[in-house]
Each structure stands twice: as C-alpha cells, then as structure tokens.
Scaffold this active site. Structure first.
Site, PDB file in Angstrom:
ATOM      1  N   HIS A 105       0.842  -1.198   0.000  1.00 58.01           N
ATOM      2  CA  HIS A 105       0.000   0.000   0.000  1.00 58.01           C
ATOM      3  C   HIS A 105       0.881   1.254   0.000  1.00 58.01           C
ATOM      4  O   HIS A 105       1.853   1.325   0.766  1.00 58.01           O
ATOM      5  CB  HIS A 105      -0.919  -0.006   1.232  1.00 58.01           C
ATOM      6  CG  HIS A 105      -1.920   1.102   1.188  1.00 58.01           C
ATOM      7  ND1 HIS A 105      -3.023   1.083   0.356  1.00 58.01           N
ATOM      8  CD2 HIS A 105      -1.960   2.290   1.835  1.00 58.01           C
ATOM      9  CE1 HIS A 105      -3.713   2.202   0.508  1.00 58.01           C
ATOM     10  NE2 HIS A 105      -3.081   2.948   1.403  1.00 58.01           N
ATOM     11  N   ASP A 141      -6.801  -2.722   4.064  1.00 61.95           N
ATOM     12  CA  ASP A 141      -5.581  -2.007   4.479  1.00 61.95           C
ATOM     13  C   ASP A 141      -5.443  -1.913   6.001  1.00 61.95           C
ATOM     14  O   ASP A 141      -4.961  -0.903   6.525  1.00 61.95           O
ATOM     15  CB  ASP A 141      -5.543  -0.591   3.859  1.00 61.95           C
ATOM     16  CG  ASP A 141      -5.512  -0.639   2.341  1.00 61.95           C
ATOM     17  OD1 ASP A 141      -4.972  -1.606   1.785  1.00 61.95           O
ATOM     18  OD2 ASP A 141      -6.036   0.294   1.701  1.00 61.95           O
TER      19      ASP A 141
END
Ligand code: GAR
Length: 205
Positions: A105, A141
């Site tokens: 990410h 995430d």
C-alpha cells in the site's frame, strides 16, 4: 501474485527474485483482475503462468473469490502477494491462505487507507508519507505491517513526482518483504497477532 494494472512491482519481483537462478524464490502464478492489465505481459515475458479472474465473470464477490482461491491454491504458493490488486477480497479468499497473504500500500498505514492514497497524502499536506507491506485481512488495508518505509513529501510535489518517489521505495520494499518470508524470518506473535517480529527466534526486531 495478484495484480490489476501496470505491474511495475511485479516487474521488480521478477527481476530481483524470480530471474536470478540462485535466489530460491519463484513466482509461480500471476492472476489479474482485469484481462488488459499490462502486468500480464510482464509475467508472460518472464515465462510465468497467468490467469484472469474478473469480477464481471461472476455473480458476486464470494463466487469470484472462490474461483480466485481455487486458481491460487492450484499453484501451491508459499506466499500470496497483492501487488497493486485493486479489488477487495472476502474471507472466502483470505481464509484459504491464513497468514500467507501480504498487500502493498502506498502510504504509511494507518494513514490514508483505501483508494488514491497518494492523492490523499497530497490533499492533506503531510510532509512524510511512505510505503507499507502488511498482512492482508478482511478489513481493507488494516492488517499488521511487516515492513514500512517513510517517503518525504516535498514542497511543490504533485501526483506524478510523489508517485515516482513512492514507486522507487515500493520496488525495493516489496521484494525485501518477500525475501524475509522466503527466509522464514517473519513471525506473527500468536499471543498478540498485531505484533510482527522480523529476524530469527531470540533476535526478533
Ligand atoms: C502500487 O503503488 C501499490 O502500492 C498500489 O497500486 C500500485 C500498483 O502499481 N496499491 C494500492 O493502492 C492498494 N490499495 P503497479 O501495478 O505498477 O505495481
């Protein structure tokens, strides 16, 4: 590896880990969520098997994830790497590969989760953002980080300049994380699963 787009991170892994005969790491399969992801060509050029498992070919996310998990399981990977895979995975998928799915990410999580992390950082005006490689969990995430690295945001940065600086770090950090897994040097604490130790027993950091 699971991808959706350009596959520059896939390329870094192919170059750094898959191509050298003595690296001990092999990329066994690349699955894309989209048939026209340029990353598929990168995989083919490196002689890696490819498959496409697209949302549009399935009635719902659960059945897409069953098909995706079947495709991945057939390749018998030790580690499943989400490298720019831009689709949410359900427990159907993640439950098939416990503690074996990692995600890349482009921010220092928990800052700026979700889509357009680089744009979010620029809008916020932060002076530091970064890159996170973390265990994937059902919540997007949100799994515990394995590696993180800070990237400075410079005055006058735009999406293009900041993305370039972040990609440079990604192309180092993701292969480094995979190397740690390959060396058996990542340990998720059974007593507190948010804590991830790197190194060998007795010398974890
Ligand atoms: C990477 O920057 C990765 O961090 C990001 O997609 C890009 C893929 O680039 N992933 C996410 O934002 C996931 N939430 P690539 O296709 O060139 O490797």
């Amino acid at each position: 590896m699971l991808i959706s787009g350009s596959g520059t991170n896939l390329q870094a892994i192919l170059d750094e880990l898959h191509a050298p005969a003595d690296s001990g790491v092999e990329c066994v399969l690349v699955v894309s969520s989209s048939a026209d992801a340029p990353g598929l060509e990168r995989a083919r050029a490196a002689g890696v098997s490819t498959q496409v498992v697209a949302m549009a070919d399935h009635p719902d996310r659960e059945s897409r994830d069953d098909a995706l998990a079947d495709a991945v399981a057939a390749a018998k990977p030790d580690l499943v790497v989400l490298a720019g895979f831009m689709s949410i995975l359900t427990a159907n998928f993640l439950g098939r590969f416990p503690d074996r799915v990692i995600n890349l990410h482009p921010s220092l999580l928990p800052a700026f989760p979700g889509v357009d992390a680089i744009g979010q950082a620029l809008t916020w005006g932060v002076r530091v953002t970064g890159v996170t490689v973390h265990f994937a969990e059902v919540e997007v995430d949100a799994g515990p980080p394995v590696l993180q690295e800070a990237v400075p945001v410079r005055y006058g940065d735009d999406e293009v300049s900041l993305t370039a600086r972040i990609r440079e770090v990604e192309h180092r950090l993701l292969p480094a994380a995979i190397r740690l897994f390959a060396d058996g040097a990542v340990r998720r604490d059974p007593g507190d699963r948010r804590q991830v130790g790197i190194g060998s027993e007795g010398g974890l950091r």
